[in-house]
Design a protein around this motif. Structure first.
Motif, short mmCIF file in Angstrom:
data_model
loop_
_atom_site.label_atom_id
_atom_site.label_comp_id
_atom_site.label_asym_id
_atom_site.label_seq_id
_atom_site.Cartn_x
_atom_site.Cartn_y
_atom_site.Cartn_z
N TRP A 53 0.86 -1.18 0.00
CA TRP A 53 0.00 0.00 0.00
C TRP A 53 0.90 1.23 0.00
CZ3 TRP A 53 -5.12 0.51 -0.66
CH2 TRP A 53 -5.93 -0.63 -0.52
N TYR A 54 0.46 2.23 -0.76
CA TYR A 54 1.12 3.52 -0.84
C TYR A 54 0.08 4.59 -0.53
CZ TYR A 54 4.46 0.95 -3.86
OH TYR A 54 5.36 0.05 -4.37
N ARG A 55 0.58 5.79 -0.28
CA ARG A 55 -0.34 6.92 -0.14
C ARG A 55 0.31 8.18 -0.67
NH1 ARG A 55 -0.48 7.61 6.48
NH2 ARG A 55 1.62 8.51 6.72
N GLN A 56 -0.55 9.10 -1.10
CA GLN A 56 -0.07 10.38 -1.59
C GLN A 56 -0.95 11.49 -1.05
OE1 GLN A 56 0.29 10.73 -5.88
NE2 GLN A 56 1.81 12.36 -5.65
N ALA A 57 -0.35 12.33 -0.25
CA ALA A 57 -1.06 13.49 0.28
C ALA A 57 -0.89 14.66 -0.69
CB ALA A 57 -0.49 13.84 1.66
N PRO A 58 -1.80 15.64 -0.64
CA PRO A 58 -1.71 16.78 -1.55
C PRO A 58 -0.35 17.48 -1.44
CG PRO A 58 -3.81 16.79 -0.42
CD PRO A 58 -3.00 15.70 0.21
N GLY A 59 0.27 17.70 -2.60
CA GLY A 59 1.53 18.40 -2.64
C GLY A 59 2.74 17.59 -2.21
N ARG A 60 2.54 16.28 -2.01
CA ARG A 60 3.64 15.44 -1.55
C ARG A 60 3.86 14.27 -2.50
NH1 ARG A 60 3.71 14.59 4.86
NH2 ARG A 60 5.81 14.00 4.23
N GLU A 61 5.04 13.69 -2.40
CA GLU A 61 5.36 12.51 -3.20
C GLU A 61 4.58 11.30 -2.68
OE1 GLU A 61 7.63 14.35 -5.82
OE2 GLU A 61 7.65 12.17 -5.81
N ARG A 62 4.33 10.36 -3.56
CA ARG A 62 3.72 9.10 -3.14
C ARG A 62 4.71 8.36 -2.24
NH1 ARG A 62 1.63 6.05 -8.08
NH2 ARG A 62 0.02 7.65 -7.95
N GLU A 63 4.22 7.81 -1.14
CA GLU A 63 5.11 7.13 -0.21
C GLU A 63 4.61 5.72 0.09
OE1 GLU A 63 5.30 8.80 3.72
OE2 GLU A 63 3.14 9.07 3.87
N LEU A 64 5.56 4.84 0.35
CA LEU A 64 5.25 3.45 0.68
C LEU A 64 4.78 3.37 2.13
CD1 LEU A 64 5.45 0.43 -0.18
CD2 LEU A 64 7.80 0.47 0.68
N VAL A 65 3.67 2.68 2.35
CA VAL A 65 3.10 2.58 3.69
C VAL A 65 3.34 1.21 4.31
CG1 VAL A 65 0.95 2.64 5.02
CG2 VAL A 65 1.32 4.28 3.17
N ALA A 66 3.09 0.16 3.53
CA ALA A 66 3.20 -1.20 4.09
C ALA A 66 3.35 -2.20 2.95
CB ALA A 66 1.96 -1.55 4.91
N THR A 67 4.00 -3.32 3.25
CA THR A 67 4.22 -4.38 2.28
C THR A 67 3.96 -5.73 2.94
OG1 THR A 67 5.89 -3.10 1.08
CG2 THR A 67 5.93 -5.49 0.78
N VAL A 68 3.34 -6.63 2.20
CA VAL A 68 3.12 -7.99 2.70
C VAL A 68 3.69 -8.98 1.68
CG1 VAL A 68 0.79 -8.12 1.70
CG2 VAL A 68 1.41 -9.59 3.63
N LEU A 69 4.35 -9.99 2.20
CA LEU A 69 4.94 -11.02 1.36
C LEU A 69 3.83 -11.82 0.67
CD1 LEU A 69 7.92 -11.87 0.89
CD2 LEU A 69 7.53 -13.71 2.53
N TYR A 70 4.16 -12.53 -0.41
CA TYR A 70 3.16 -13.27 -1.17
C TYR A 70 2.37 -14.24 -0.29
CZ TYR A 70 6.12 -17.43 -0.99
OH TYR A 70 6.86 -18.50 -0.56
N SER A 71 3.04 -14.79 0.73
CA SER A 71 2.41 -15.78 1.59
C SER A 71 1.52 -15.16 2.66
CB SER A 71 3.48 -16.62 2.27
OG SER A 71 4.37 -15.78 2.97
N GLY A 72 1.68 -13.87 2.88
CA GLY A 72 0.88 -13.19 3.88
C GLY A 72 1.43 -13.24 5.28
N ASP A 73 2.52 -13.94 5.50
CA ASP A 73 3.00 -14.14 6.87
C ASP A 73 4.11 -13.18 7.28
OD1 ASP A 73 5.13 -17.08 6.30
OD2 ASP A 73 4.83 -15.25 5.17
N ILE A 74 4.59 -12.37 6.35
CA ILE A 74 5.62 -11.40 6.68
C ILE A 74 5.21 -10.05 6.11
CG2 ILE A 74 8.02 -10.71 6.36
CD1 ILE A 74 8.75 -13.67 6.21
N SER A 75 5.32 -9.03 6.93
CA SER A 75 4.96 -7.69 6.48
C SER A 75 5.91 -6.68 7.10
CB SER A 75 3.51 -7.37 6.87
OG SER A 75 3.32 -7.50 8.26
N ASN A 76 5.98 -5.53 6.48
CA ASN A 76 6.74 -4.44 7.07
C ASN A 76 6.04 -3.12 6.79
OD1 ASN A 76 7.92 -3.49 4.47
ND2 ASN A 76 8.94 -5.47 4.58
#
Length: 117
Positions: free
Chosen positions: A36-59
């Motif tokens: 998941w990413y997000r972009q606020a007005p006037g700001r660059e898109r930023e990475l919020v969270a990542t989940v591995l293909y298996s679903g058991d590891i995230s950051n």
């Protein structure tokens, strides 16, 4: 072709919760990490969270740690973002895609999250 369709955003008061969904199609969703990413007005898109293909590891980005939870359902080709204890600074358009540097060029329309009293 690749399609990413985000939903679940809305207007919520500070301290509230939202659950975002992203339905993916056109690629082998179950074998790839998703983010998941997000972009606020006037700001660059930023990475919020990542989940591995298996679903058991995230950051998570520091701003999301302890408040957001990313998960996925490979049977439904869907990735979720549960957002709790929302703050005004979480206001942004939220998108899903593969994690950097593997993002698809065809981003979805995103889903607007507005945190305001």
């Amino acid at each position: 072709q690749v399609q990413l369709v985000e939903s679940g955003g809305g207007l919520v008061q500070p301290g509230g919760s939202l659950r975002l969904s992203c339905k993916a199609s056109g690629f082998a969703f179950s074998v790839y990490a998703m983010s998941w990413y997000r972009q606020a007005p006037g700001r660059e898109r930023e990475l919020v969270a990542t989940v591995l293909y298996s679903g058991d590891i995230s950051n998570y980005a520091d701003s999301a740690k302890g408040r957001f939870t990313i998960s996925r359902d490979n049977a439904k080709n869907t990735v979720y973002l549960q957002m709790n204890s929302l703050k005004p600074e979480d206001t942004a358009v939220y998108y899903c895609n593969r994690p950097p540097p593997h993002q698809y060029n065809s981003w979805g329309q995103g889903t607007q999250v507005t945190v305001s009293s």
